[in-house]
Motif scaffolding. Structure first.
Motif, PDB file in Angstrom:
ATOM      1  N   ALA A 199      53.483 -56.304  13.721  1.00 45.27           N
ATOM      2  CA  ALA A 199      54.902 -56.478  14.034  1.00 45.27           C
ATOM      3  C   ALA A 199      55.499 -55.119  14.350  1.00 45.27           C
ATOM      4  O   ALA A 199      55.327 -54.163  13.587  1.00 45.27           O
ATOM      5  N   GLU A 200      56.145 -55.026  15.501  1.00 38.30           N
ATOM      6  CA  GLU A 200      56.787 -53.785  15.940  1.00 38.30           C
ATOM      7  C   GLU A 200      55.831 -52.592  15.891  1.00 38.30           C
ATOM      8  O   GLU A 200      56.195 -51.495  15.487  1.00 38.30           O
ATOM      9  N   ASP A 201      54.563 -52.834  16.287  1.00 36.35           N
ATOM     10  CA  ASP A 201      53.528 -51.785  16.319  1.00 36.35           C
ATOM     11  C   ASP A 201      53.336 -51.116  14.964  1.00 36.35           C
ATOM     12  O   ASP A 201      52.959 -49.937  14.871  1.00 36.35           O
ATOM     13  N   PHE A 202      53.565 -51.863  13.880  1.00 32.18           N
ATOM     14  CA  PHE A 202      53.423 -51.280  12.545  1.00 32.18           C
ATOM     15  C   PHE A 202      52.012 -50.773  12.293  1.00 32.18           C
ATOM     16  O   PHE A 202      51.824 -49.712  11.678  1.00 32.18           O
ATOM     17  N   ARG A 203      50.999 -51.521  12.720  1.00 37.89           N
ATOM     18  CA  ARG A 203      49.619 -51.131  12.431  1.00 37.89           C
ATOM     19  C   ARG A 203      49.287 -49.757  13.003  1.00 37.89           C
ATOM     20  O   ARG A 203      48.673 -48.923  12.328  1.00 37.89           O
ATOM     21  N   ASP A 204      49.688 -49.498  14.247  1.00 36.06           N
ATOM     22  CA  ASP A 204      49.425 -48.189  14.856  1.00 36.06           C
ATOM     23  C   ASP A 204      50.209 -47.085  14.156  1.00 36.06           C
ATOM     24  O   ASP A 204      49.697 -45.981  13.923  1.00 36.06           O
ATOM     25  N   ARG A 205      51.465 -47.383  13.820  1.00 37.38           N
ATOM     26  CA  ARG A 205      52.285 -46.379  13.144  1.00 37.38           C
ATOM     27  C   ARG A 205      51.741 -46.061  11.750  1.00 37.38           C
ATOM     28  O   ARG A 205      51.717 -44.904  11.326  1.00 37.38           O
TER      29      ARG A 205
ATOM     30  N   THR B  28      58.733 -64.032  18.858  1.00 45.84           N
ATOM     31  CA  THR B  28      57.756 -64.401  19.885  1.00 45.84           C
ATOM     32  C   THR B  28      56.438 -63.740  19.511  1.00 45.84           C
ATOM     33  O   THR B  28      56.405 -62.737  18.790  1.00 45.84           O
ATOM     34  N   ILE B  29      55.338 -64.316  19.996  1.00 47.84           N
ATOM     35  CA  ILE B  29      54.006 -63.842  19.625  1.00 47.84           C
ATOM     36  C   ILE B  29      53.199 -63.529  20.873  1.00 47.84           C
ATOM     37  O   ILE B  29      53.100 -64.359  21.780  1.00 47.84           O
ATOM     38  N   ALA B  30      52.617 -62.340  20.909  1.00 55.11           N
ATOM     39  CA  ALA B  30      51.741 -61.936  22.010  1.00 55.11           C
ATOM     40  C   ALA B  30      50.318 -61.797  21.477  1.00 55.11           C
ATOM     41  O   ALA B  30      50.105 -61.274  20.382  1.00 55.11           O
TER      42      ALA B  30
ATOM     43  N   PHE C 167      52.392 -71.854  12.519  1.00 54.06           N
ATOM     44  CA  PHE C 167      52.586 -71.489  11.116  1.00 54.06           C
ATOM     45  C   PHE C 167      53.446 -70.222  10.992  1.00 54.06           C
ATOM     46  O   PHE C 167      54.393 -70.168  10.200  1.00 54.06           O
ATOM     47  N   ILE C 168      53.117 -69.201  11.788  1.00 53.83           N
ATOM     48  CA  ILE C 168      53.857 -67.943  11.727  1.00 53.83           C
ATOM     49  C   ILE C 168      55.317 -68.157  12.116  1.00 53.83           C
ATOM     50  O   ILE C 168      56.242 -67.629  11.462  1.00 53.83           O
ATOM     51  N   ILE C 169      55.546 -68.917  13.180  1.00 55.36           N
ATOM     52  CA  ILE C 169      56.915 -69.178  13.646  1.00 55.36           C
ATOM     53  C   ILE C 169      57.717 -69.911  12.571  1.00 55.36           C
ATOM     54  O   ILE C 169      58.889 -69.602  12.327  1.00 55.36           O
ATOM     55  N   GLU C 170      57.075 -70.876  11.896  1.00 61.40           N
ATOM     56  CA  GLU C 170      57.772 -71.617  10.847  1.00 61.40           C
ATOM     57  C   GLU C 170      58.129 -70.713   9.672  1.00 61.40           C
ATOM     58  O   GLU C 170      59.226 -70.807   9.106  1.00 61.40           O
ATOM     59  N   VAL C 171      57.204 -69.829   9.296  1.00 60.57           N
ATOM     60  CA  VAL C 171      57.486 -68.885   8.216  1.00 60.57           C
ATOM     61  C   VAL C 171      58.652 -67.980   8.592  1.00 60.57           C
ATOM     62  O   VAL C 171      59.570 -67.743   7.799  1.00 60.57           O
ATOM     63  N   ALA C 172      58.619 -67.462   9.827  1.00 58.65           N
ATOM     64  CA  ALA C 172      59.693 -66.574  10.285  1.00 58.65           C
ATOM     65  C   ALA C 172      61.041 -67.295  10.281  1.00 58.65           C
ATOM     66  O   ALA C 172      62.069 -66.721   9.897  1.00 58.65           O
ATOM     67  N   ARG C 173      61.041 -68.557  10.689  1.00 61.67           N
ATOM     68  CA  ARG C 173      62.299 -69.314  10.725  1.00 61.67           C
ATOM     69  C   ARG C 173      62.885 -69.502   9.333  1.00 61.67           C
ATOM     70  O   ARG C 173      64.103 -69.489   9.154  1.00 61.67           O
TER      71      ARG C 173
ATOM     72  N   LEU D  96      41.274 -60.852  16.996  1.00 60.82           N
ATOM     73  CA  LEU D  96      42.441 -61.229  17.784  1.00 60.82           C
ATOM     74  C   LEU D  96      43.688 -60.718  17.080  1.00 60.82           C
ATOM     75  O   LEU D  96      43.935 -61.035  15.908  1.00 60.82           O
ATOM     76  N   THR D  97      44.502 -59.924  17.789  1.00 61.94           N
ATOM     77  CA  THR D  97      45.748 -59.425  17.229  1.00 61.94           C
ATOM     78  C   THR D  97      46.898 -60.288  17.716  1.00 61.94           C
ATOM     79  O   THR D  97      47.041 -60.528  18.914  1.00 61.94           O
ATOM     80  N   LEU D  98      47.702 -60.781  16.779  1.00 59.86           N
ATOM     81  CA  LEU D  98      48.925 -61.495  17.102  1.00 59.86           C
ATOM     82  C   LEU D  98      50.084 -60.554  16.807  1.00 59.86           C
ATOM     83  O   LEU D  98      50.350 -60.227  15.648  1.00 59.86           O
ATOM     84  N   ALA D  99      50.735 -60.089  17.881  1.00 57.98           N
ATOM     85  CA  ALA D  99      51.817 -59.116  17.757  1.00 57.98           C
ATOM     86  C   ALA D  99      53.158 -59.828  17.770  1.00 57.98           C
ATOM     87  O   ALA D  99      53.473 -60.553  18.715  1.00 57.98           O
ATOM     88  N   LEU D 100      53.945 -59.611  16.734  1.00 57.62           N
ATOM     89  CA  LEU D 100      55.231 -60.282  16.590  1.00 57.62           C
ATOM     90  C   LEU D 100      56.360 -59.394  17.094  1.00 57.62           C
ATOM     91  O   LEU D 100      56.384 -58.196  16.834  1.00 57.62           O
ATOM     92  N   SER D 101      57.294 -60.006  17.793  1.00 64.15           N
ATOM     93  CA  SER D 101      58.487 -59.297  18.247  1.00 64.15           C
ATOM     94  C   SER D 101      59.636 -60.295  18.275  1.00 64.15           C
ATOM     95  O   SER D 101      59.439 -61.495  18.137  1.00 64.15           O
ATOM     96  N   GLY D 102      60.848 -59.780  18.456  1.00 61.49           N
ATOM     97  CA  GLY D 102      61.999 -60.678  18.511  1.00 61.49           C
ATOM     98  C   GLY D 102      63.218 -60.071  17.867  1.00 61.49           C
ATOM     99  O   GLY D 102      63.210 -58.918  17.410  1.00 61.49           O
ATOM    100  N   GLY D 103      64.271 -60.871  17.811  1.00 59.71           N
ATOM    101  CA  GLY D 103      65.517 -60.404  17.235  1.00 59.71           C
ATOM    102  C   GLY D 103      65.490 -60.457  15.724  1.00 59.71           C
ATOM    103  O   GLY D 103      64.620 -61.063  15.117  1.00 59.71           O
ATOM    104  N   GLY D 104      66.473 -59.802  15.124  1.00 59.18           N
ATOM    105  CA  GLY D 104      66.554 -59.798  13.667  1.00 59.18           C
ATOM    106  C   GLY D 104      65.762 -58.660  13.061  1.00 59.18           C
ATOM    107  O   GLY D 104      65.143 -57.848  13.753  1.00 59.18           O
TER     108      GLY D 104
END
Length: 234
Positions: free
Chosen positions: A164-170, A108-110, A95-101, A118-126
């Motif tokens: 995404a991009e460590d936003f939560r910690d920041r 990519t999701i870690a 679902f997340i990948i489809e929304v991003a597309r 459960l934390t799903l961390a998003l990273s990638g280009g763009g």
């Protein structure tokens, strides 16, 4: 020969709705599945209901007909909890990948386990800032949808945190620093400070940061979505 078409979220729901309309029991009808339910776009948008045709049988036909049996193919099966949870996470990531597309992003999701879930961390280009939004509002909205998707596929409650991009910690560090600065302002001016409306998890950060402060205390006031944190002298 009386027949009707009924619909429902599942085939079983559709049949039940048809039986209620006809006011008969299951052995009094023949059932034909016209349409199976589908999840639609992203598993949420444009979902299609199940549709069945029920043909009312005569008393003679009822006596000759065997009792209806719901086949294993039509009925939902009970998976093991671990398998269901795994499937739920896979569907959530899809679902997340489809929304991003749809936003022109290739991500990519870690996966990371934390005390919050459960934390799903998003990273990638763009520009992942598109997924984060102003002060994380877009990310929070997407996280809300993500939890709906996950729990539609799980038979036990799942709590998923989207990052995404460590936003939560920041963002946490920003709010902790803000809390300390505003506490100092309240002490100097001896006037309470009312913050702008915040999401519950952000208000919790403010409260936690100042809960053991020697000279100030915090509380929340107002109704969602305009509930605010107040910092005042003890």
């Amino acid at each position: 020969m009386k027949k009707i078409v009924a619909s429902g979220k599942t085939i079983e729901d559709a049949v039940r709705n048809g039986l209620t309309e006809l006011q008969v029991s299951a052995e009094r009808v023949n059932v034909t599945v016209l349409e199976k339910p589908s999840r639609g776009l992203f598993g949420l948008i444009g979902t299609r209901s199940a549709k069945v045709e029920l043909v009312l049988l005569s008393q003679t036909e009822v006596a000759a007909e065997p009792a209806p049996v719901i086949s294993a193919a039509a009925a939902p099966t009970a998976d093991k909890p671990a398998a269901v949870a795994k499937d739920a996470i896979l569907e959530t990531e899809r679902f997340i990948i489809e929304v991003a597309r749809t936003m022109g992003l290739d991500i990519t999701i870690a996966r990371n386990d934390s005390k919050e879930g459960l934390t799903l961390a998003l990273s990638g280009g763009g520009d992942l800032g598109m997924l984060i939004g102003r002060r994380g509002q877009t990310l929070d909205a997407l996280q809300y949808l993500v939890n709906i998707v996950a729990n539609r596929y799980s038979n036990s409650h799942l709590r998923i945190v989207l990052d995404a991009e460590d936003f939560r910690d920041r963002r946490r560090k920003t709010l902790e620093d803000l809390s300390d600065r505003l506490a100092g302002h309240v002490i100097r001016t001896r006037k309470e400070v009312v913050l702008e409306p915040m999401a519950p998890h952000e208000r919790k950060i403010i409260h936690s940061q100042l809960q053991n402060h020697a000279r100030v205390k915090t509380f929340s006031k107002g109704d969602e979505p305009n509930r605010r944190v107040v910092i005042t002298l003890k």
